[in-house]
Structure formats: C-alpha cells, structure tokens
Design a protein around this motif. Structure first.
Motif, PDB file in Angstrom:
ATOM      1  N   THR A 244       1.089  -1.181  -0.108  1.00 43.48           N
ATOM      2  CA  THR A 244       0.095   0.006   0.127  1.00 43.48           C
ATOM      3  C   THR A 244       0.829   1.119   0.146  1.00 43.48           C
ATOM      4  O   THR A 244       0.569   2.234  -0.590  1.00 43.48           O
ATOM      5  CB  THR A 244      -0.971  -0.068   1.147  1.00 43.48           C
TER       6      THR A 244
ATOM      7  N   CYS B 250      -1.949   6.611   3.979  1.00 41.12           N
ATOM      8  CA  CYS B 250      -2.192   5.191   4.270  1.00 41.12           C
ATOM      9  C   CYS B 250      -3.227   4.987   5.748  1.00 41.12           C
ATOM     10  O   CYS B 250      -3.335   3.786   5.916  1.00 41.12           O
ATOM     11  CB  CYS B 250      -0.741   4.783   4.464  1.00 41.12           C
TER      12      CYS B 250
ATOM     13  N   ASN C 231      -1.661  -9.045  -4.761  1.00 42.93           N
ATOM     14  CA  ASN C 231      -2.252  -8.189  -4.185  1.00 42.93           C
ATOM     15  C   ASN C 231      -3.925  -8.216  -4.593  1.00 42.93           C
ATOM     16  O   ASN C 231      -4.793  -8.393  -3.814  1.00 42.93           O
ATOM     17  CB  ASN C 231      -1.779  -6.677  -3.829  1.00 42.93           C
TER      18      ASN C 231
END
Length: 155
Positions: A52, A74, A125
């Motif tokens: 991320t 984030c 992912n």
C-alpha cells in the motif's frame, strides 16, 4: 473544539443495526489487513501494508510524498509509517531524503527497485483483495459502500 453534550440534552443509544455496523467495521479492518498481509508474505518480499505504501508513492507527483502525508494517506501514524519506510528502505524500495523546502521534513521516494517490486506484487495483492473483499460483496452496491466509507474517512 468538539461539541460537548449539555446536561439537559439526551443522547439516544445506538440502534441494534448501528451497533452491529460499528462492531463489524471494527473487526473487518484489522482482519482484512492481516489476511492480505499473510497472502502477500507467502508470495512476495513485502506485506500488504508495504504494498500500500509503494502504491501510494507510485501515484504521487514525482513518486514521492512527505512522510506525514504518506502516513495520513495510508491511515497510519507517523511513527508507524517510519517503521514501514525503514523496512522498505532496507530493501532499497524507498529512499528517504530531506524536504528541499523544509529542512525538518522528510520525503519518501519510490526507487526503480520499488517500482519493479510493486509491479511484481500487483497480481498477488489483486487476487488477495478479490478473495477476501470482493468475493464477499456479491450483490452489494460497491459504489454506494465506497461513498459511505469516504464520508467516514474523507481525504
């Protein structure tokens, strides 16, 4: 300053649906994070959290962000982000440098190796997110769910 409740005001308790929503949201967020981290670490040299961070850096102008902005983007604390960036920097995926306009601030910058790692980790992912999130949302209005979450955590 936050609004405070005056003694003459009454606060309505949460409805059962409101309570269920908050409890499920509180369980879902860390549970999904752990599941994606586990999937990523089985196949990749980085966790879901690290992915991320790399993803947000890849989308930023010049592939760099101030550490505080990166942490905010984030949903992490600055100290937590520092630990993640330290791990990524040790793998040469991110470079940290002083902000040119503010000697006290730091920039995190995606390296060429970071780009390569991000591109290689993307399929893992994506598969993890499809398995743990979107496969469980069949029949749900995903756009409406995104709008609700944006109201809770505006950028």
């Amino acid at each position: 300053m936050a609004d405070t409740v005056k003694p003459e005001q009454t606060i309505k308790p949460l409805t059962p649906d409101e309570e269920a929503f908050l409890r499920a949201l509180g369980r879902a967020t860390p549970s999904l994070s752990r599941a994606v981290d586990a999937d990523m670490l089985l196949e990749q040299p980085i966790s879901g959290t690290e992915y991320t961070v790399l993803m947000h850096l890849s989308e930023a102008p010049d592939s760099q962000l101030r550490m505080s902005d990166l942490a905010n983007t984030c949903g992490m604390s600055v100290s937590g982000m520092t630990r993640v960036v330290n791990r990524l920097e040790a793998q040469s995926l991110v470079l940290r440098k002083r902000c040119p306009d503010d000697g006290r601030g730091w920039l995190a910058s995606l390296t060429a190796s970071g780009w390569t790692c991000l591109e290689q980790a993307w399929p893992t992912n994506l598969a993890s997110l499809r398995r743990h999130v979107f496969s469980r949302m069949e029949g749900c209005d995903i756009a409406a769910a995104a709008r609700v979450l944006e109201r809770l955590a505006p950028q």
